[in-house]
Design an enzyme around this catalytic site. Structure first.
Site, PDB file in Angstrom:
ATOM      1  N   ASN A   1       0.742  -1.320   0.102  1.00 23.76           N
ATOM      2  CA  ASN A   1       0.195   0.154  -0.102  1.00 23.76           C
ATOM      3  C   ASN A   1       0.826   1.263  -0.079  1.00 23.76           C
ATOM      4  O   ASN A   1       1.879   1.185   0.449  1.00 23.76           O
ATOM      5  CB  ASN A   1      -0.863  -0.010   1.287  1.00 23.76           C
ATOM      6  CG  ASN A   1      -1.729   1.198   1.322  1.00 23.76           C
ATOM      7  OD1 ASN A   1      -2.429   1.518   0.433  1.00 23.76           O
ATOM      8  ND2 ASN A   1      -1.873   1.698   2.489  1.00 23.76           N
TER       9      ASN A   1
ATOM     10  N   HIS B   1       0.943   5.055   1.425  1.00 29.32           N
ATOM     11  CA  HIS B   1       0.315   5.794   2.549  1.00 29.32           C
ATOM     12  C   HIS B   1       1.006   7.281   2.753  1.00 29.32           C
ATOM     13  O   HIS B   1       2.238   7.356   2.565  1.00 29.32           O
ATOM     14  CB  HIS B   1       0.382   5.060   3.967  1.00 29.32           C
ATOM     15  CG  HIS B   1      -0.261   5.996   4.819  1.00 29.32           C
ATOM     16  ND1 HIS B   1      -1.614   5.768   4.908  1.00 29.32           N
ATOM     17  CD2 HIS B   1       0.249   6.582   5.955  1.00 29.32           C
ATOM     18  CE1 HIS B   1      -2.034   6.827   6.126  1.00 29.32           C
ATOM     19  NE2 HIS B   1      -1.094   6.948   6.636  1.00 29.32           N
TER      20      HIS B   1
ATOM     21  N   SER C   1       5.026   6.715   2.232  1.00 34.50           N
ATOM     22  CA  SER C   1       5.700   5.288   2.535  1.00 34.50           C
ATOM     23  C   SER C   1       4.970   4.455   1.720  1.00 34.50           C
ATOM     24  O   SER C   1       3.634   4.296   1.670  1.00 34.50           O
ATOM     25  CB  SER C   1       5.316   5.217   4.105  1.00 34.50           C
ATOM     26  OG  SER C   1       5.877   6.185   5.029  1.00 34.50           O
TER      27      SER C   1
ATOM     28  N   ASP D   1      -2.044   0.202   8.208  1.00 32.50           N
ATOM     29  CA  ASP D   1      -0.995   1.205   7.961  1.00 32.50           C
ATOM     30  C   ASP D   1       0.384   0.776   8.854  1.00 32.50           C
ATOM     31  O   ASP D   1       1.304   1.321   9.164  1.00 32.50           O
ATOM     32  CB  ASP D   1      -1.046   2.572   8.091  1.00 32.50           C
ATOM     33  CG  ASP D   1      -2.127   3.204   7.264  1.00 32.50           C
ATOM     34  OD1 ASP D   1      -2.283   2.713   5.871  1.00 32.50           O
ATOM     35  OD2 ASP D   1      -3.023   4.007   7.489  1.00 32.50           O
TER      36      ASP D   1
HETATM   37  C1  GRF Z   1      -3.058   9.083  -2.117  1.00 27.21           C
HETATM   38  O1  GRF Z   1      -2.672  10.091  -1.277  1.00 27.21           O
HETATM   39  C2  GRF Z   1      -2.518   7.631  -1.351  1.00 27.21           C
HETATM   40  O2  GRF Z   1      -1.289   7.885  -0.679  1.00 27.21           O
HETATM   41  C3  GRF Z   1      -3.521   7.339  -0.412  1.00 27.21           C
HETATM   42  O3  GRF Z   1      -4.949   7.628  -1.026  1.00 27.21           O
HETATM   43  C4  GRF Z   1      -4.562   8.593  -1.960  1.00 27.21           C
HETATM   44  C5  GRF Z   1      -4.997   8.266  -3.328  1.00 27.21           C
HETATM   45  O4  GRF Z   1      -4.716   8.959  -4.357  1.00 27.21           O
HETATM   46  N1  GRF Z   1      -3.431   6.127   0.098  1.00 27.21           N
HETATM   47  P1  GRF Z   1      -4.941   8.344  -5.914  1.00 27.21           P
HETATM   48  O5  GRF Z   1      -6.358   7.674  -6.024  1.00 27.21           O
HETATM   49  O6  GRF Z   1      -4.040   7.310  -6.368  1.00 27.21           O
HETATM   50  O7  GRF Z   1      -5.043   9.633  -6.759  1.00 27.21           O
END
Ligand code: GRF
Length: 187
Positions: free
Chosen positions: A104, A106, A133, A142
């Protein structure tokens, strides 16, 4: 043979787009085998479809959704799952079935600021730096091992929105790189 990656999204999918764009390089060690969403109207799903990628919209209801996503991923021959703005908590059962195969991205410097509103929390804390991260997904939100991070300064006058925009640009660079390293070291 390239690793087959399934990307799970819920919304705009900009990280998924960065992963898919990197995958166009013949030297990229992964291919996007499926883009799946819990929301049929996720803008990223439409983009993926237009790009000729296989897409899947899951039915409502947690159990039905996860069973359908699991079946779609297995049907697409996926070996690694990349969460990219997938806004649902995966069940412990799902995580166990894909143990060590889900990563993932984050938007914080984990272990700081797990969960939501990461940028507002970093600014409120007076942090000098923020970042993003990529981590292994475990049952703890997370909480899995961090595989890579990008960091940048928080500037005077930054709002959660301006910071999010700069961090997002870093996410788009970091995620393809970490995913490529991850699939290359997969057993
Ligand atoms: C990103 O900031 C990611 O880190 C978080 O959710 C957001 C998703 O944005 N998990 P996108 O849909 O990839 O534009």
């Amino acid at each position: 043979m390239k690793a087959r990656v399934g990307v799970l999204i819920s919304g705009r999918g900009s990280n998924m787009m960065a992963l898919a764009q990197a995958a166009r390089d013949p030297a990229c060690p992964y291919a996007i085998a499926l883009v799946a969403s819990d929301k049929a109207d996720a803008p990223g799903l439409g983009w993926a479809h237009e790009q000729g990628l296989a897409t899947f919209a899951a039915p409502p209801g947690k159990a039905a959704r996860e069973a359908a996503i699991d079946a779609a991923l297995r049907g697409a021959g996926v070996g690694t799952i990349a969460l990219a703005g997938y806004m649902r908590l995966l069940s412990d059962d799902f995580v166990a079935r894909w143990r060590g195969k889900i990563i993932n991205i984050h938007p914080s410097l984990l272990p700081l600021y797990k969960g939501l509103d990461t940028h507002a929390r970093a600014i409120a804390a007076g942090d000098a730096e923020a970042g993003c991260s990529v981590h292994v997904v475990t049952e703890e939100l997370d909480g899995g091992a961090v595989l890579g991070q990008a960091r940048l300064p928080i500037l005077p006058g930054d709002t959660p929105e301006t910071l999010a925009e700069r961090v997002l640009a870093q996410e788009h660079l970091l995620y393809p790189q970490v995913l490529a390293e991850f699939v290359e070291h997969e057993p």
